[in-house]
Design an enzyme around this catalytic site. Sequence first.
Site, mmCIF file in Angstrom:
data_model
loop_
_atom_site.group_PDB
_atom_site.id
_atom_site.type_symbol
_atom_site.label_atom_id
_atom_site.label_comp_id
_atom_site.label_asym_id
_atom_site.label_seq_id
_atom_site.Cartn_x
_atom_site.Cartn_y
_atom_site.Cartn_z
ATOM 1 N N GLN A 44 12.260 -16.723 -0.981
ATOM 2 C CA GLN A 44 12.689 -15.648 -0.086
ATOM 3 C C GLN A 44 14.139 -15.797 0.328
ATOM 4 O OE1 GLN A 44 10.578 -12.882 0.495
ATOM 5 N NE2 GLN A 44 9.827 -14.105 -1.212
ATOM 6 N N HIS A 88 16.832 -13.938 -1.577
ATOM 7 C CA HIS A 88 16.898 -12.478 -1.483
ATOM 8 C C HIS A 88 18.163 -12.000 -0.794
ATOM 9 C CE1 HIS A 88 13.474 -10.323 -3.028
ATOM 10 N NE2 HIS A 88 12.623 -11.173 -2.516
ATOM 11 N N GLU A 148 6.450 -11.459 7.451
ATOM 12 C CA GLU A 148 6.228 -10.492 6.374
ATOM 13 C C GLU A 148 5.267 -11.090 5.339
ATOM 14 O OE1 GLU A 148 8.927 -8.091 3.059
ATOM 15 O OE2 GLU A 148 9.698 -9.900 4.020
ATOM 16 N N HIS A 149 5.591 -12.276 4.846
ATOM 17 C CA HIS A 149 4.720 -13.011 3.920
ATOM 18 C C HIS A 149 4.237 -14.273 4.618
ATOM 19 C CE1 HIS A 149 7.895 -11.005 1.465
ATOM 20 N NE2 HIS A 149 6.876 -10.660 0.704
ATOM 21 N N ASP A 179 4.544 -10.505 -5.095
ATOM 22 C CA ASP A 179 5.746 -9.700 -5.313
ATOM 23 C C ASP A 179 5.664 -8.875 -6.585
ATOM 24 O OD1 ASP A 179 7.331 -9.999 -3.127
ATOM 25 O OD2 ASP A 179 8.733 -11.419 -4.012
ATOM 26 N N HIS A 189 -6.230 28.323 28.861
ATOM 27 C CA HIS A 189 -7.161 27.564 28.036
ATOM 28 C C HIS A 189 -8.601 27.837 28.480
ATOM 29 C CE1 HIS A 189 -3.682 25.394 26.592
ATOM 30 N NE2 HIS A 189 -4.430 24.571 25.864
#
Length: 422
Positions: A251, A254, A319-320, A353, A412
Amino acid sequence: MEIFQIDGSLSLKRSVDGGTEEQRKAVQNIIAEVRASGDHALRTFTEKFDSVPLDVFLVTENEISEAYKMVSSQLVDIITEAAANIRKYHEKQLRPSWMTTEENGTMLGQKVTPLDSVGVYVPGGTAAYPSSVLMNVIPAKTAGVDRIVMVSPPGRDGKLPAGVLVAADIAGVKEIYKIGGAQAIAALAYGTETIEPVDKITGPGNIYVALAKREVFGDVAIDMIAGPSEIGILADETARANEIAADLLSQAEHDPRACAVLVTTSRTLAEDVQNEVYKQLSQLPRKDIATEAIENFGAIYVAADMDEAVAAINQLAPEHLEIVTENPMELLGKIKHAGAIFLGRYSSEPVGDYFAGPNHVLPTNGTARFSSPLGVEDFQKKSSIILYSEKAMNDNGEKIAEFARLEGLEAHARAVEARLKS
């Protein structure tokens, strides 16, 4: 990458990057320019930001055919198999419309309808992402979306990466444009002479893409404001340091702002992983990016016991999340917040992934506390169905009118009572 002992004051949460005032204004100006000048603005910004003068943005069939010649047949087969895995997983998410009938003749239900059109943003820049094509397009296709438009920034040669085009073709995209950045988001949201607008925009991008998605939200739907990638690993003494280090770096490479965190109950593992990270960093092609991420957003935390470690992971809401312990299934039920959960030694994050099938577009920046991975439901909308019978109206009309008057809405109440009088 430092090692810390968890204490009561520790906070693993990251703040959401809202960009600088200068970046926000730049994005607002780009969007306004595209809305005003359409294709002309797209050409201007593409030449300015991507250094490419383009007259035509639409990818041709010849370009796709050329892309297949540049990608090995083995890789085409791999992308095709990955697409099949992703499609099979997402088909299980499909939910039908439904209706129920009560004894009094009332019918209630829900109609599930795919969106008419979706725009998919595929990042460019430091790497090519065929996997992002599959993960965004296949759920939309599975949901039944008729029109899927893909945009991605061109390279200096005025083309998109061959792998991206092959993945798009395998996924079934028929409309691809060579534009990127905030200008691409604006074109998808508001349209130009060449590009018709869409109803929803999905896909990750840099800070300018994220800010642009935030700006256009409301005029179109978006999937999420994606932040830099994150991985959290929960490990005990049975984990192997070289494998854990490799997963953290998967990661970190990235983005310079990617987050890589290990939480473990083993001080020995923590020290071994720390050494392994720096050993492996020196051998990475993207070591400059990974090093910056590890130094600024990487950390190892040692917990007193597994309960404390799990609490820290839930606070991080990564996230992961990899659970690399002797019995990972025993901990699964205790995990409350994570985008995707990888169980056991062989469930390395890249498996998700690229190939396993679940979506890799996941909530970041702690938003896994309330958000889910991209899926089929993101490309559908639901309509409630109500068919009230005469008996149901007679039985419940006065209650409904009384409720309406509680809110001060006399019209109403009278709308219901008109049926009772008749």
